[in-house]
Design a protein around this motif. Sequence first.
Motif, PDB file in Angstrom:
ATOM      1  N   GLU A 349       0.795  -1.186   0.062  1.00  0.00           N
ATOM      2  CA  GLU A 349       0.260  -0.045  -0.074  1.00  0.00           C
ATOM      3  C   GLU A 349       0.927   1.228   0.034  1.00  0.00           C
ATOM      4  OE1 GLU A 349      -2.889  -0.300  -0.867  1.00  0.00           O
ATOM      5  OE2 GLU A 349      -2.883  -2.441  -0.466  1.00  0.00           O
ATOM      6  N   LEU A 352       2.443   1.629  -3.160  1.00  0.00           N
ATOM      7  CA  LEU A 352       1.446   2.252  -4.467  1.00  0.00           C
ATOM      8  C   LEU A 352       1.066   3.593  -4.111  1.00  0.00           C
ATOM      9  CD1 LEU A 352      -0.825  -0.802  -4.601  1.00  0.00           C
ATOM     10  CD2 LEU A 352       0.436  -0.028  -6.374  1.00  0.00           C
ATOM     11  N   ALA A 353       1.104   4.072  -2.870  1.00  0.00           N
ATOM     12  CA  ALA A 353       0.826   5.402  -2.454  1.00  0.00           C
ATOM     13  C   ALA A 353       2.003   6.452  -3.015  1.00  0.00           C
ATOM     14  CB  ALA A 353       0.630   5.551  -1.094  1.00  0.00           C
ATOM     15  N   TRP A 355       3.752   5.832  -5.501  1.00  0.00           N
ATOM     16  CA  TRP A 355       3.928   5.611  -6.832  1.00  0.00           C
ATOM     17  C   TRP A 355       2.741   6.469  -7.738  1.00  0.00           C
ATOM     18  CZ3 TRP A 355       7.410   4.374 -10.138  1.00  0.00           C
ATOM     19  CH2 TRP A 355       7.106   4.086 -11.511  1.00  0.00           C
ATOM     20  N   GLY A 356       1.931   6.791  -6.822  1.00  0.00           N
ATOM     21  CA  GLY A 356       0.792   7.648  -7.357  1.00  0.00           C
ATOM     22  C   GLY A 356      -0.102   6.950  -8.440  1.00  0.00           C
ATOM     23  N   ASP A 357      -0.592   7.756  -9.489  1.00  0.00           N
ATOM     24  CA  ASP A 357      -1.513   7.033 -10.332  1.00  0.00           C
ATOM     25  C   ASP A 357      -1.150   6.401 -11.547  1.00  0.00           C
ATOM     26  OD1 ASP A 357      -0.785   9.499 -11.516  1.00  0.00           O
ATOM     27  OD2 ASP A 357      -3.012  10.224 -11.780  1.00  0.00           O
ATOM     28  N   ARG A 358       0.234   6.226 -11.250  1.00  0.00           N
ATOM     29  CA  ARG A 358       1.047   5.421 -12.541  1.00  0.00           C
ATOM     30  C   ARG A 358       0.779   4.021 -12.633  1.00  0.00           C
ATOM     31  NH1 ARG A 358       7.032   7.344 -11.734  1.00  0.00           N
ATOM     32  NH2 ARG A 358       6.449   7.883  -9.671  1.00  0.00           N
ATOM     33  N   ALA A 359       1.115   3.549 -13.727  1.00  0.00           N
ATOM     34  CA  ALA A 359       0.771   1.918 -14.078  1.00  0.00           C
ATOM     35  C   ALA A 359       1.417   1.156 -12.964  1.00  0.00           C
ATOM     36  CB  ALA A 359       1.089   1.665 -15.418  1.00  0.00           C
TER      37      ALA A 359
END
Length: 462
Positions: A349, A352-353, A355-359
Amino acid sequence: MDLHTFDDTIVALSTPPGQSGIGIVRITGPEAIAIAEDVFVPAGPTRRPSQLQSFTTAYGRVVDGERTVDEVILTVMRAPKTYTTQDVVEINCHGGIVPLRRTLELVLAQGARLADPGEFTKRAFYFGRIDLAQAEAVGDLINARTVEAQAAAMDQLEGKFSQQVNGLRDSLVDLTASLEAALDFGEMDIEMMSKATILNACDGIAAQLTTLIDSAEVGRVLREGVKTAIVGRPNVGKSSLMNALLGHDRAIVTPIPGTTRDVVEDTINVGGATLLLADTAGLRESQDVVEAEGIQRTQTAMQKADLVLLVMDGSAPLGEEDVALMGTVPRDKTILVINKDDLPAGFEEQALAAWGDRAAVRISAKLGSGIDELKDVISQTIWGGGAGPGSSTLVTNVRHKVALERTRDHVIAARGAAEAGLTEEYIASDLREALDALGEIVGVTLAEDIIDRIFENFCIGK
Ligand SMILES: Nc1nc2c(ncn2[C@@H]2O[C@H](COP(=O)(O)OP(=O)(O)OP(=O)(O)O)[C@@H](O)[C@H]2O)c(=O)[nH]1
Ligand SMILES: [Mg+2]
């Protein structure tokens, strides 16, 4: 080589050297049939090469004096309706290295010359059967690794792209001719083109050029493939991912961090594109000379990559190094792959946070889960959310793209001249430069050495 007179006769082995069912020795040029006559003895007395009608075959033997070299099928194709537009003879030998080599040598001994790479296709171009873009498509077709790449090459070979280029050339010629007529007959009562008409015509041509130029990214991906680097810290499962994508054990996988030292490469097809995969050494500070060299190669692979798969171990805590890596990978072309999804989560989690909204995709390289989803995301990333290879004409060649861009620059310059109220002479001179740039694509205006270089990349015998 005899400078583009192409009046000699050439021969090449047109099938790959090695053992195969059959192998083809191909001859073209003015003496092709006469030379075939000297090395071939037909089984039927009326089936000598000189007696054969175009596109018919004869069964017989290739002979070296009294000795038979091979039993063959020989095809005669008579000028001008042939691949090169000259006489062509193809001899289907048994695909053994020795019979093929001896047949080739016999043909050479009768006065043929060994063909340069791509010389058959080059002759087809110089004798005007196909244009340069079509000739290049022959090479693309042979090199195509996906159905989509093959379809794009076939469209180009059949002349769809050339038709568009020629349509644009016609528009440019018409416009230039009208402007030059106004120049020549300026004193007489010829109706001058209005400024609005010239601006409109330039805008129309520039827009068509832009559509073609925009297709070049898709075309390039199809033709050249996508250089894909699998990177990450040691032991996160990069080699396991490589193997999972390929569907077989290509790279060595062990629990020891620092297993992969050199770059390991292989290819797969995803979403119509060929991925040129590179599994790399895990990134970390290392005192080990070999590992350090491997890490250097990882950096190089990452810089050259069109696509980066950044692998992280989802079962481990998120470290500073992970965050640093996220910052160094190229933003728009990286997919975050969180591996070891089968184990209890460590930091997913958080990662992912960050990384932001990237793939990003979660997988288990070990179990093979999430691989299909990853392929979908790869496909979306490659085609940039666009349709990908569709039905419209694609520019697949960087040379073509550059020529189209230069053409557009000149058209825009012509438009600027018209807008600034310069005389027809200035506008027409920009348009003539646009025509020259566009003509390079189909080969009507291109320096000979550049044309030679294009054909040098072809296979022998094509
Ligand atoms: N549980 C689990 N283990 C995995 C998974 N993927 C890889 N591993 C294990 O993780 C260890 C390292 O895997 P590799 O694929 O060699 O990792 P790597 O990133 O190539 O490592 P280096 O080459 O050393 O940088 C091996 O013991 C694998 O079996 C996974 O999805 N789940
Ligand atoms: Mg590895």
